[in-house]
Design an enzyme around this catalytic site. Sequence first.
Site, PDB file in Angstrom:
ATOM      1  N   ASP A 502       0.627  -1.131  -0.456  1.00  0.00           N
ATOM      2  CA  ASP A 502       0.037  -0.095  -0.098  1.00  0.00           C
ATOM      3  C   ASP A 502       0.676   1.219  -0.052  1.00  0.00           C
ATOM      4  O   ASP A 502       0.641   2.935   1.265  1.00  0.00           O
ATOM      5  CB  ASP A 502      -0.511   0.108   1.049  1.00  0.00           C
ATOM      6  CG  ASP A 502      -1.736   0.733   1.104  1.00  0.00           C
ATOM      7  OD1 ASP A 502      -2.443   1.308  -0.325  1.00  0.00           O
ATOM      8  OD2 ASP A 502      -2.901   1.486   2.169  1.00  0.00           O
ATOM      9  N   LYS A 504       1.901   4.178  -0.730  1.00  0.00           N
ATOM     10  CA  LYS A 504       1.689   5.700  -1.330  1.00  0.00           C
ATOM     11  C   LYS A 504       2.438   7.221  -1.002  1.00  0.00           C
ATOM     12  O   LYS A 504       2.729   7.258   0.664  1.00  0.00           O
ATOM     13  CB  LYS A 504      -0.102   5.991  -1.875  1.00  0.00           C
ATOM     14  CG  LYS A 504      -0.373   5.446  -0.279  1.00  0.00           C
ATOM     15  CD  LYS A 504      -1.950   5.362  -0.678  1.00  0.00           C
ATOM     16  CE  LYS A 504      -2.967   4.973   0.550  1.00  0.00           C
ATOM     17  NZ  LYS A 504      -4.210   4.975   0.232  1.00  0.00           N
ATOM     18  N   ASN A 507       1.086   7.587   3.233  1.00  0.00           N
ATOM     19  CA  ASN A 507       0.966   6.368   3.809  1.00  0.00           C
ATOM     20  C   ASN A 507       3.083   6.227   4.536  1.00  0.00           C
ATOM     21  O   ASN A 507       3.314   5.873   4.797  1.00  0.00           O
ATOM     22  CB  ASN A 507       1.518   4.693   3.527  1.00  0.00           C
ATOM     23  CG  ASN A 507      -0.264   4.306   3.211  1.00  0.00           C
ATOM     24  OD1 ASN A 507      -0.892   5.382   4.221  1.00  0.00           O
ATOM     25  ND2 ASN A 507      -0.732   3.356   2.959  1.00  0.00           N
ATOM     26  N   ASP A 520       1.286   2.683   8.126  1.00  0.00           N
ATOM     27  CA  ASP A 520      -0.479   1.778   8.193  1.00  0.00           C
ATOM     28  C   ASP A 520       0.413  -0.179   7.509  1.00  0.00           C
ATOM     29  O   ASP A 520       0.504   0.352   5.922  1.00  0.00           O
ATOM     30  CB  ASP A 520      -0.882   2.476   7.183  1.00  0.00           C
ATOM     31  CG  ASP A 520      -2.318   2.443   6.859  1.00  0.00           C
ATOM     32  OD1 ASP A 520      -2.677   1.478   7.416  1.00  0.00           O
ATOM     33  OD2 ASP A 520      -2.598   2.835   6.290  1.00  0.00           O
ATOM     34  N   THR A 539      -4.385   0.039  -3.527  1.00  0.00           N
ATOM     35  CA  THR A 539      -5.083   1.811  -3.452  1.00  0.00           C
ATOM     36  C   THR A 539      -5.208   1.391  -5.075  1.00  0.00           C
ATOM     37  O   THR A 539      -3.709   1.550  -5.803  1.00  0.00           O
ATOM     38  CB  THR A 539      -4.182   3.181  -3.086  1.00  0.00           C
ATOM     39  OG1 THR A 539      -4.037   2.762  -1.558  1.00  0.00           O
ATOM     40  CG2 THR A 539      -4.025   4.055  -3.721  1.00  0.00           C
TER      41      THR A 539
END
Length: 689
Positions: A502, A504, A507, A520, A539
């Site tokens: 994840d 991005k 995060n 996260d 995502t």
Amino acid sequence: MGTLRDLQYALQEKIEELRQRDTLIDELELELDQKDELIQRLQNELDKYRSVLRPATAQQVQAQQQNMVLQPDQHRSKRQAISAEPTACDISDLSHVTLPFYPKSPESKEMIKEAILDNDFMKNLELSQIQEIVDCMYPVDYGKEACIIEEGDVGSLVYVMEEGKVEVTKEGMKLCTMGPGKVFGELAILYNCTRTATVRTLVHVKLWAIDRQCYQTIMMRTGLIKHAEYMDFLKSVPTFQGLPEETLSKLADVMEETHYEDGEYIIRQGARGDTFFIISKGKVNVTQEDPANQETTHLRELSRGDWFGERALQGEDVRTANVIAAEAVTCLVIDRDSFKHLIGGLDDVSNKGYEDAEAKAKYEAENAFFSSLKLTDFNIIDTLGVGGFGRVELVQLKNEEAKTFAMKILKKRHIVDTRQQEHIRSEKHIMTEAHSDFIVRLYRTFKDSKYLYMLMEACLGGELWTILRDRGSFEDSTTRFYTACVVEAFAYLHAKGIIYRDLKPENLILDSRGYAKLVDFGFAKKIGVCKKTWTFCGTPEYVAPEIILNKGHDVSADYWSLGILMYELLTGSPPFSGPDPMKTYNIILRGIDMIEFPKKITKNAANLIKKLCRDNPSERLGNLKNGVKDIQKHKWFEGFNWEGLRKGTLTPPITPDVSSSTDTSNFDSFPEDTDEPPPDDNSGWDYDF
């Protein structure tokens, strides 16, 4: 007719005229660039205020509901990650699963196949998978004015229409009508999602349908069976017998199927070649020509499991014989470049130093301190972030006010309702054991009847997402620093067989020095080395093609997302983005080569992004024989001080202004939480936290 002098004069005039036009075009382009910069600056200011306003304006809400996110604000609001429920079938039993079979006429089979091949998403599947989907689809009939799909409902079926006509509406507005030979509802076979439009029948319709579980079983099974078959083939070849399992697995991933007709030359004597072949179906004849007497000698016949052309993998090979298909033949093919890139194990990662005796003693002392604490020992100072899961609060120890932490507070009921228990369990275990300077520390957890609490290191430099929103985009050198922080975090995780899934800007969080850390770990998973996992999560703009196509994914999916992050940090928006998730996935499947890179991305940066975002996971930088070192040695990182980064002596490009351990000025302001969840009855909550 003019003289030569006249013609030369006329030519000079034309050249001068073109030069003046070029100068004018240059001036206009410069003016346009300046105006673009001004618009970008104003947009950044607008985004800065808009993102913290609560509630959203009616126009924004309406646009989001319509999946027509306002264009200027498209990449400025925080993105929600998506996670499918874990697959219900046991991977080890997949090859024995009996799929349902529904008989169909040859016309119906052809129509379904054509509809799938005409669909932007499903046309990317392999023909063998499409064939199984066709066989598994079952018939559904609806009368006139019936509702097939209701907007807002949760769906798990994809349909192909054979007869009739339907109308598609969104919020009461007609979008289109559809007739036979069309696929609809395909997002539902990827993960559990709410329908984005309503589909009603205009006349009696005949449909074919397949559910998500059956579709995912087909996708996983075909991939696993094929991989196991390729591995068996490779293990039978003497050239490969000494190679480690992990390398063989990557070779199996990179092998391509090629088909030849009866009588077709696969290899021609005297030609130069760099490819190696294993026969997976059919037979071939090997012949040799004698140039002296023009005679052709039949040497031998090869069939399934036999191989040829292995010398081409060591160096350029001049073929010494002909290989001709004796019937329809399928070969598994690998070229010399792919072979050379993959031969060699994963290098030992420099981060192993974290696990030395001194560090171990430090962490044991740390554990003893935190295990003695209770929830009542903390005061809440301020909110650092809000998400669908709950909130992150800055807390301080009552008896030692200089010690502050980030407390992630998760609603138990929400976790059970969204079936995320396994992800939360994984997040706790991975973060507790992660001792890297580029990963936010988790010190301990608590729980009560309503919430789970995760006590973490407080990083008060703010979220990278917020800084990117306020600045619009980053310079090359700034992007290089944050990308390097992520590379170090990935090197640490991947060496432990952990996939992150994840990445991005949302995060990545800065500590008070300005170093970026991963936060996260809800989608992180320990899969081990050389293993794959199948749950769809991530995502949308950052999801790798193999996740979308249910091929199974490993740590190479993280390197794909690293390329996407680089692009977003350099430009302010990700390369793949559509008005809704399905359109985004279709753009991703077209590949990075279909994306036009803006001028601000330098040649070396573009080269690295494209090497990270290769469609085939086995060809991605970071996933080759030198592992993460290939990224660290790339031209874009030339001269970068990796040692200084690891030791924390390298000066970050942005130094946050943090006045004290309770300073939350680098975070947006959030309203108080008024949503009180019911106490948990522990149904669906089967483990200690």
